[in-house]
Design an enzyme around this catalytic site. Structure first.
Site, PDB file in Angstrom:
ATOM      1  N   LEU A  89       0.818  -1.214   0.000  1.00  0.00           N
ATOM      2  CA  LEU A  89       0.000   0.000   0.000  1.00  0.00           C
ATOM      3  C   LEU A  89       0.849   1.259   0.000  1.00  0.00           C
ATOM      4  O   LEU A  89       0.416   2.303  -0.479  1.00  0.00           O
ATOM      5  CB  LEU A  89      -0.914   0.013   1.235  1.00  0.00           C
ATOM      6  CG  LEU A  89      -1.966  -1.097   1.313  1.00  0.00           C
ATOM      7  CD1 LEU A  89      -2.668  -1.048   2.658  1.00  0.00           C
ATOM      8  CD2 LEU A  89      -2.974  -0.953   0.186  1.00  0.00           C
ATOM      9  N   GLY A 128       6.876   4.033   4.373  1.00  0.00           N
ATOM     10  CA  GLY A 128       7.185   5.140   5.263  1.00  0.00           C
ATOM     11  C   GLY A 128       8.529   4.931   5.916  1.00  0.00           C
ATOM     12  O   GLY A 128       9.279   4.009   5.573  1.00  0.00           O
ATOM     13  N   GLY A 129       8.843   5.806   6.889  1.00  0.00           N
ATOM     14  CA  GLY A 129      10.110   5.669   7.578  1.00  0.00           C
ATOM     15  C   GLY A 129      10.209   4.369   8.351  1.00  0.00           C
ATOM     16  O   GLY A 129      11.285   3.829   8.548  1.00  0.00           O
ATOM     17  N   GLY A 162       8.777   1.460   7.468  1.00  0.00           N
ATOM     18  CA  GLY A 162       8.923   0.360   6.530  1.00  0.00           C
ATOM     19  C   GLY A 162       7.689   0.259   5.647  1.00  0.00           C
ATOM     20  O   GLY A 162       6.814   1.121   5.677  1.00  0.00           O
ATOM     21  N   VAL A 212       4.019  -0.986   4.061  1.00  0.00           N
ATOM     22  CA  VAL A 212       2.705  -1.369   4.571  1.00  0.00           C
ATOM     23  C   VAL A 212       2.009  -2.201   3.498  1.00  0.00           C
ATOM     24  O   VAL A 212       1.967  -1.814   2.331  1.00  0.00           O
ATOM     25  CB  VAL A 212       1.854  -0.139   4.925  1.00  0.00           C
ATOM     26  CG1 VAL A 212       0.511  -0.568   5.488  1.00  0.00           C
ATOM     27  CG2 VAL A 212       2.590   0.742   5.925  1.00  0.00           C
ATOM     28  N   LYS A 227       1.954  -3.234   8.823  1.00  0.00           N
ATOM     29  CA  LYS A 227       3.146  -2.384   8.747  1.00  0.00           C
ATOM     30  C   LYS A 227       4.335  -3.220   9.213  1.00  0.00           C
ATOM     31  O   LYS A 227       4.374  -3.712  10.335  1.00  0.00           O
ATOM     32  CB  LYS A 227       2.973  -1.150   9.624  1.00  0.00           C
ATOM     33  CG  LYS A 227       4.122  -0.152   9.508  1.00  0.00           C
ATOM     34  CD  LYS A 227       4.050   0.928  10.574  1.00  0.00           C
ATOM     35  CE  LYS A 227       2.874   1.843  10.399  1.00  0.00           C
ATOM     36  NZ  LYS A 227       2.938   2.982  11.352  1.00  0.00           N
ATOM     37  N   ASP A 270       4.576  13.919  14.297  1.00  0.00           N
ATOM     38  CA  ASP A 270       4.855  13.585  12.888  1.00  0.00           C
ATOM     39  C   ASP A 270       3.579  13.668  12.056  1.00  0.00           C
ATOM     40  O   ASP A 270       3.272  12.776  11.269  1.00  0.00           O
ATOM     41  CB  ASP A 270       5.478  12.194  12.784  1.00  0.00           C
ATOM     42  CG  ASP A 270       6.216  11.992  11.462  1.00  0.00           C
ATOM     43  OD1 ASP A 270       6.548  13.002  10.805  1.00  0.00           O
ATOM     44  OD2 ASP A 270       6.451  10.839  11.071  1.00  0.00           O
TER      45      ASP A 270
END
Length: 714
Positions: free
Chosen positions: A401, A404-405, A407, A409, A423, A520
């Protein structure tokens, strides 16, 4: 220059063109006589109603569809779809003139080489053979669902359907899901296993033709027979057959008229026959040449019987003795198991208490060192890695999908049918167990309609995974910054998203039993459900405050530049007002449809500077995404820009808190006067890059879609 022509001559004055509901464009002469129609000349797409005709006697290899050269260049590309009528009809995708993918033979209602094809795609396909003239047609399986098949420029055949809710094309099925789907990946006499490592194995009785190439992962040379077939040796024994289940049958099948019981006899009677298979709707298939493009499926496919020398398979008498021995062992095992369960039943309460202590110990082992032994979240489900591996089809790239930082998803489906998002902590990620524990600790205690729900986690060996409810519309940035999908977000929907994010922050800052600073907040961390309602996610960077605590300092600055407040990025101080700054950047991005991170024009360093300049020039319409501008909502949109500028003011004391923001937004369509904003942070300097902040430390900023997880302290 002519780019396209129908190559049809007609009288313009006595002709007309009609576009039918099916998508077929037809040219009619006077009297409604058809002289040309687009369905006879398909390009890269197959629509319902298109009919493809081939002449079996002429051994047609006819190109039906051809891909584009690239995503934006519609000229003829490398890939094309052909149907090869040998003994059995099947489709191929060719890369130039070389096979790239094939469907396997048609049995009357499905293609044998496409698992689950009957349930996903093929219910609308029909293949008719009328005295050697083969007609292939397709109708919509669901008349209420508008579908099409597209051959993409990179060689994928995709079935897409129109989502009336989100007004976008969504992929329901595609031809390639693993390396094993590539034609001849493992060469001749080898099977490809998508979930094994390495993926290629020689058939039993065969050995690699070039062991050196196989050792480095180049399997195209295939395998060769280890022992000659007995029928080719004078006085040899009768050959035997090895049964393989759920197989994509190899290419070059030869069809004969034979009943199921006679299929094996027909193969044994011909020394050139290498294998056979019998499938309802097709009949008996034999292979007399090299067997290429075999793949093991988890279901569907066909039973393939490989011909081997007698010595390659165990003697039947030995097999019978083995069965008897196994039966005796199993009987003894059943007795032992029965005694065990009798003991277990008697000690049930003791065992349950032991399990509870074991689970507590497991949580303590995983988390104890970082949480001080706090087991408040010990009731959160622990998933087995094997079940998550199955749910995501081995973490296939097609199920990915986003990234991100933390890893990647992946989309998945549990055994009970529940759809999930998994995730998975990347070993290359800058984040580690600290962020993983932080997210579990924080979000397991939170329940709100504008926060994503954590279903559980998994920690096995080096694997760390978080399991969430699946958000069908992915993240806000995937829609907001996409030129096509952003049309899903009119102003009313964008304003609803802004309000939802605000309510989620109010819960984090004031209404939950814990006071949480997210640290964040950005578009990629705002997920959207099926109705495009926002849910805040990714709490790996979040910090828990005491009820009376207002701000804190950190030696470990985390987050994403472009969304960090000045006091946090430059001095490590964070508070509620840090999240307010991030929210302000996010609000301005939602209104403008532009990213703050890579915003560029000839005189502004960032989106904040651009908004501030237009505000002072009283030119707010230039800031608003043109497709959402609504004069009836002009006052509300302008006030949202003003609210965004109030949130990104340089000093924390000047920024409103979340309750004040909600009040401003709730009254944004009336005449209430808002404070005049001061200059935003990060807009004073005119040097450097907009995605870099110069400080006295040795810090580096992250890209807009990557979270910083460890930066040296100040």
């Amino acid at each position: 220059m002519i780019y396209w022509s129908s190559n049809v001559s007609f009288n313009v004055n006595s002709s007309e063109a009609q576009l039918l509901d099916t998508g077929n464009l037809i040219l009619l002469q006077e009297g409604n006589t058809g002289i040309w129609e687009s369905f006879d000349h398909p390009t890269d797409s197959l629509l319902a109603g298109v009919k493809l005709t081939l002449n079996r006697s002429m051994h047609d290899t006819k190109t039906h569809f051809r891909s584009w050269m690239s995503a934006t260049d519609p000229s003829s590309g490398r890939f094309r779809i052909v149907s090869l009528i040998r003994d059995l009809p099947e489709f191929f995708i060719l890369d130039g003139d070389e096979p790239y993918w094939r469907t396997g033979p048609w049995n009357g209602y499905l293609f044998l080489g496409v698992p689950n094809f009957h349930s996903e795609v093929s219910s609308g396909f029909n293949v008719d053979d009328h005295n050697g003239i083969v007609e292939i047609s397709y109708e919509w399986a669901d008349p209420l669902l508008f579908e099409r098949h597209v051959l993409t420029y990179d060689g994928l055949l995709r079935q897409k359907y129109w989502n009336n809710v989100s007004s976008v094309w969504q992929t329901n099925w595609q031809s390639l899901n693993s390396e094993c789907d590539i034609y001849g990946k493992c060469g001749a006499f080898a099977v490809c296993y998508p979930k094994k490592e390495p993926i290629c194995e020689c058939l039993r009785g065969f050995t690699p033709k070039n062991l050196g190439e196989w050792s480095i992962g180049n399997w195209t040379s295939g395998c060769v027979r280890r022992t000659e077939l007995e029928c080719r040796v004078p006085g040899g024994k009768i050959d035997k057959f090895l049964q393989l289940k759920h197989i994509k049958v190899p290419d070059y099948a030869h069809w004969i008229f034979a009943k199921q019981d006679d299929c094996q006899k027909s193969c044994l009677g011909n020394c050139s026959c290498l294998a056979y298979s019998y499938f309802s709707g097709i009949g008996c298939m034999l292979w007399n040449e090299s067997m290429v493009d075999l793949q093991q499926f988890s279901s569907d496919g066909a039973d393939l019987f490989i011909r081997l020398a007698n010595s390659e398979l165990p003697d039947e008498s030995i097999r019978r003795k083995a069965i008897i021995a196994v039966t005796v062992i199993l009987s003894a095992f059943v007795c032992i198991i029965s005694m065990y369960y009798l003991w277990k039943w008697k000690g049930h309460r003791y065992v349950m208490r032991a399990k509870t202590r074991s689970k507590q110990a497991q949580w303590q082992t995983i988390f104890g060192g970082l949480t001080g032994g706090n087991n408040e979240f010990q009731d959160l489900p622990l998933f087995e890695f094997a079940k998550l591996d199955v749910a995501t089809n081995g973490f296939l790239e097609i199920n990915k999908l986003g990234q991100g930082g933390f890893g990647p998803v992946y989309k998945g489906r549990l055994e009970d049918g529940q759809e999930i998002a998994v995730k998975r902590l990347s070993r290359a990620s800058g984040q580690g167990l600290q962020e993983f524990i932080n997210e579990v600790t924080v979000i397991s205690k939170l329940q709100h309609k504008n926060l994503v729900k954590l279903l559980g986690c998994c920690v096995e060996g080096g694997e760390k995974l978080l399991v969430y409810e699946l958000m069908p519309n992915n993240s806000l940035d995937a829609i907001l910054f996409d030129p096509d999908q952003c049309k899903m977000l009119d102003w009313q929907k964008r304003f609803s998203i802004i309000q939802g994010i605000c309510r989620g922050l109010l819960y984090l800052h004031r209404d939950s039993r814990l006071k949480i600073i997210h640290r964040d907040l950005k578009p990629s961390n705002i997920l959207l459900d099926e109705e495009l309602n926002p849910k805040i996610s990714d709490f790996g960077m979040a910090r828990i405050f005491d009820s009376k605590q207002d701000q804190a300092n950190t030696m470990r600055v985390v987050g994403t530049y472009g969304y960090m407040s000045p006091e946090y990025a430059l001095a490590g101080r964070f508070s509620e007002k840090s999240d307010v700054f991030s929210f302000g950047v996010l609000l301005l991005e939602i209104v403008s449809g532009k990213r703050n991170h890579n915003f560029r024009d000839h005189e502004h360093l960032s989106l904040l500077a651009y908004a501030w300049n237009l505000w002072n020039q009283h030119d707010m319409p230039s800031f608003i995404e043109p497709t959402i501008f609504n004069q009836c909502r002009e006052r509300q949109i302008f006030k949202c820009i003003q609210v965004g500028l109030l949130c990104v003011q340089e000093l924390p004391k000047d920024r409103p808190d979340i309750p004040a923001l909600i009040s401003m937004l709730d009254h944004s369509d009336n005449n209430e006067t808002l404070p005049h904003p001061k200059q935003p942070g990060f807009t004073r300097s005119q040097g450097g890059s907009s995605d870099e902040i110069v400080t006295s430390g040795h810090e580096h900023c992250s890209a807009n879609n990557v979270s910083i997880t460890a930066i040296s302290g100040r």
